[in-house]
Scaffold this active site. Structure first.
Site, short mmCIF file in Angstrom:
data_model
loop_
_atom_site.label_atom_id
_atom_site.label_comp_id
_atom_site.label_asym_id
_atom_site.label_seq_id
_atom_site.Cartn_x
_atom_site.Cartn_y
_atom_site.Cartn_z
N HIS A 52 -4.83 11.43 -3.54
CA HIS A 52 -6.11 10.78 -3.82
C HIS A 52 -7.09 10.90 -2.66
O HIS A 52 -8.17 11.47 -2.82
CB HIS A 52 -5.90 9.33 -4.27
CG HIS A 52 -7.15 8.52 -4.30
ND1 HIS A 52 -8.19 8.80 -5.15
CD2 HIS A 52 -7.55 7.45 -3.55
CE1 HIS A 52 -9.17 7.92 -4.94
NE2 HIS A 52 -8.80 7.10 -3.98
N HIS A 76 -9.94 6.41 3.70
CA HIS A 76 -10.70 5.35 3.06
C HIS A 76 -9.85 4.24 2.42
O HIS A 76 -10.31 3.12 2.27
CB HIS A 76 -11.69 5.91 2.03
CG HIS A 76 -11.09 6.21 0.69
ND1 HIS A 76 -10.57 7.44 0.38
CD2 HIS A 76 -10.92 5.45 -0.41
CE1 HIS A 76 -10.12 7.41 -0.86
NE2 HIS A 76 -10.32 6.22 -1.37
N GLU A 80 -7.14 -0.97 3.16
CA GLU A 80 -6.89 -1.75 1.95
C GLU A 80 -5.42 -1.70 1.53
O GLU A 80 -4.85 -2.71 1.16
CB GLU A 80 -7.79 -1.24 0.82
CG GLU A 80 -7.72 -2.03 -0.47
CD GLU A 80 -8.29 -3.45 -0.34
OE1 GLU A 80 -8.86 -3.76 0.71
OE2 GLU A 80 -8.13 -4.22 -1.30
N ASP A 81 -4.82 -0.52 1.60
CA ASP A 81 -3.52 -0.33 0.95
C ASP A 81 -2.33 -0.11 1.88
O ASP A 81 -1.20 0.03 1.41
CB ASP A 81 -3.58 0.86 -0.03
CG ASP A 81 -4.49 0.58 -1.21
OD1 ASP A 81 -4.73 -0.61 -1.49
OD2 ASP A 81 -4.96 1.53 -1.85
MN MN Z 1 -9.68 5.25 -3.22
#
Ligand code: MN
Length: 736
Positions: A52, A76, A80-81
């Site tokens: 991704h 990016h 967040e992940d």
């Molecule tokens: Mn993304």
């Protein structure tokens, strides 16, 4: 099956294609970092998660963005992940990259729950406001594009939700940034999930007809090409395409037509080197085919707000099929496809005139970027257009737009004054905050209210940033504390009235009160008390005005009464000599029929005792006295309505006052003139109140004197003395 490594190689190759000096070392390092941190994570389709970010970076590279953008795109989703942090990224890849990644993360966290049309523009604005660096938005769009491309593995509910957001928020943003290619793909992918039946239907029909379409398009293409070659227009590219599914869908929907009936299904592009060639090609097109009136648009002379430039015309081909032709230069084309992202590379060919649009800021920035290279340009392209606004959410998901620095108080009052007035607490993102908490973009704000609330405090007026909140708080104080304000205001009013030697009974009679209220500017006494009580005006100021008004009213009443009596007397005694009813008045005057009335000497002619005079009963200011030779007293100029107001006035015999009057002295200018005039005045024992002089261009001096004399005899004497001075040509009493 393409391996992850192969995808990365492809990315590098793409970058090399437009930016040979990109920072490949750091790009590879970012790739390795992201790959390591995403580790064994898998996407829903079963591929390693790293595909991704790699694909997002690929899209960003196709936009031809700088190294930092590629690096940020690869990273990016790390904050967040994964267990990666802002600090770690800043340390390894620099603060700028970390800021961009952080910006994308924040946009990702925004939860959209509203479906209301009028909220969409606010949501779009909010995304801009949150993206201090335009690369944040560009990467977010790339991220959304890749997610939409791989949406088929998501649940139907999520597909619909994401598709709706994309259609309403991301596609319009892509459009405003001039990124046509992105916009189309986002729209088509959204349509696929929003109206699958129509989408499949359009695609199926397009496929069925594709052979016929191709044939038609090659024929037109060949016709145009042949003509361009004949005319010697070099280096032109001509191609046709069928319009994209969403554009066809919208036309079908808007015009309630089947696909067969959709007007212009085909669009042709002709790309050339120069603007002049654009207009030459337009001539060719209109010569080859029949143009449809009213369908020509010149976006070269007048670019669209998103910087789009092109000539558009719709024509009808030999077999009656209508189609659109877009004609533009290669530079304009790059901008049409990639918008702001393409700008650093294709700076030439942009005309600055026209189109004061929302994106004026981009144009302004571009003007200063003529010689900057890719890295530098994108660096300075910061978003600053919504920096004076902040966008926050209600718990329902509505977006509220407030001035920067706004607090929960502003938020509460922007929802409804009743919310503000009963506010007892505020939560931001689920946590209790103080009323002076500064709201940030994307905050979810919740207000706790209570019926037992005491209402706003006066401090809130200082805490609130919006004028809306402040005026609502002020209103509350005006209304809620009205009784209190009235009582307090009445008390200080009455005390001030006593100070001025007046009583309330002088103010309240029904023939007096209306003009008094009018003078102080209130509808009622209570309203006036309330304003005094609230502090909207002072009791002293109000009482001073009332005293003036009362004085004027009493004088006016006296004069009006006298004038009526005089007029009545005149009528009775018509034809007979004036009545001997003389009584002495002030200032050494006898006003026929009136005693003790207010008298003033008119400024236009300044009469002195001995002058023939006449009086005029003014409206509210007593009797004004003029010289009979004053133009303002000329019987010829009197209006019939005022006839009755002119009355006889004579000088009384026992006058020892002095009277102020004016003189005008015209002289041939010379040295020592002023000294001679002053000497003459003091020798005549007159006091001078003012003396002004000016000289004319043709050598004259004009003096304006204001002097005090006892009567016309003394004045006459002074005038003769002045006349004797050498150079004095004229001495006169101005009038009129
Ligand atoms: Mn993304």
């Amino acid at each position: 099956m393409v391996t992850v490594e192969e995808r990365y190689e492809h990315l590098e190759k793409t970058i090399r294609g437009y930016n040979i000096s990109a920072d490949f070392e750091q790009i590879r390092s970012a790739y390795a970092y992201a790959r390591e941190h995403h580790g064994a994570q898998l996407r829903r389709d079963g591929t390693p998660y790293i595909t991704h970010p790699l694909q997002v970076a690929q899209i960003v590279a196709e936009m031809r963005l700088d190294s930092e953008s590629i690096i940020a795109a690869l990273l990016h989703d790390c904050i967040e992940d994964t267990d990666s942090t802002y600090e770690d990224i800043a340390k390894r890849f620099g603060v700028t990259v970390a800021d961009v990644v952080d910006g994308v993360t924040k946009l990702t966290r925004v939860k959209y729950s509203t479906m209301e049309e009028e909220q969409m523009e606010n949501l779009r604005k909010m995304l801009f406001a949150m993206s201090r660096d335009i690369r944040v938005i560009l990467i977010k769009i790339a991220d959304r594009l890749h997610n939409m491309r791989t949406m088929e593995y998501q649940t139907p509910a999520k597909q619909k939700k994401k598709a709706f957001e994309t259609m309403e928020i991301y596609a319009p943003i892509a459009h405003r940034l001039g990124m046509q290619k992105m916009k189309w793909e986002l729209e088509d992918l959204s349509l696929k999930y929003l109206d699958p039946v129509a989408y499949e239907d359009i695609n199926r029909k397009l496929e069925e007809e594709s052979a016929r379409h191709d044939q038609f398009m090659s024929a037109v293409q060949a016709q145009i090409n042949t003509r361009l070659t004949e005319l010697g227009i070099r280096n032109a590219t001509v191609y046709g395409r069928v319009k994209h599914p969403y554009s066809i869908y919208r036309k079908m929907y808007a015009q309630e037509k089947t696909m067969e009936e959709v007007y212009d299904l085909f669009a042709f592009r002709v790309l050339v080197d120069t603007v002049q060639d654009c207009y030459n090609v337009l001539g060719v097109a209109h010569d080859l085919y029949k143009p449809i009136l009213g369908r020509f648009k010149d976006y070269i002379a007048t670019p669209k707000p998103n910087m789009y430039q092109s000539l558009h015309t719709t024509v009808i081909g030999d077999d009656g099929i209508p189609f659109e032709i877009q004609i533009r230069t290669y530079d304009m084309h790059a901008i049409a496809e990639y918008g702001v992202a393409a700008h650093w590379k294709y700076k030439q060919g942009i005309k600055r005139q026209g189109g004061e649009g929302t994106y004026e800021w981009i144009r302004r920035l571009l003007e200063n970027q003529e010689d900057a290279d890719a890295e530098e340009f994108i660096h300075s392209l910061k978003i600053d257009m919504f920096s004076d606004e902040v966008f926050v959410f209600t718990p329902r998901g509505d977006v509220i737009n407030l001035p920067a620095g706004a607090t929960p108080i502003d938020f509460a009052y922007s929802i409804h004054s009743a919310i503000g007035n009963t506010m007892v607490g505020a939560k931001v993102n689920g946590r209790m905050v103080g009323f002076d908490y500064q709201l940030h973009n994307g905050d979810i704000v919740e207000i706790n209210t209570s019926k037992a609330a005491h209402g706003p405090s006066r401090d809130w007026m200082k805490t609130a940033k919006s004028s809306e909140a402040r005026s609502k708080i002020r209103q509350w104080f005006k209304r809620e504390r009205r009784e209190e304000n009235i009582a307090q205001g009445r008390a200080s009013f009455e005390s001030e009235l006593r100070h001025a030697g007046l009583t309330l009974s002088q103010v309240t009679p029904p023939d007096v009160l209306p003009s008094i209220l009018k003078r102080v500017g209130f509808q009622s006494l209570d309203e006036m008390y309330a304003a005094i009580g609230y502090g909207g005006c002072t009791a002293l100021k109000v009482v001073n005005r009332i005293r003036d008004e009362l004085l004027q009213l009493s004088r006016a009443a006296a004069v009006e009464k006298a004038a009526q009596e005089a007029a009545a007397a005149k009528e009775v005694q018509e034809g007979r000599p004036p009545a001997p009813q003389k009584s002495k008045s002030e200032k050494g005057l006898i006003v026929e029929g009136l005693s003790n009335c207010l008298v003033k000497f008119s400024k236009c002619c300044t009469p002195v005792p001995g002058d023939a005079i006449v009086g005029f009963i003014t409206r509210g200011y007593g009797v004004s006295v003029h010289r009979k030779d004053c133009p303002n007293a000329d019987p010829e100029r009197r209006t019939p309505a005022d006839q009755g107001r002119w009355i006889r006035v004579t000088w009384s015999d026992d006058v020892y006052e002095s009277y102020t009057t004016s003189l005008e002295v015209v002289c041939k200018d010379r040295d020592g003139l002023l000294v001679d005039i002053s000497t003459a005045l003091s020798a005549s024992k007159v006091s001078v109140t003012s003396l002004n002089s000016h000289t004319t261009t043709d050598g004259f001096a004009i003096f304006h004197l204001t002097i005090s004399v006892t009567d016309a005899k003394q004045l006459d004497h002074v005038m003769r003395k002045l006349h004797q001075i050498s150079g004095v040509m004229k001495v006169s009493r101005p009038a009129g």
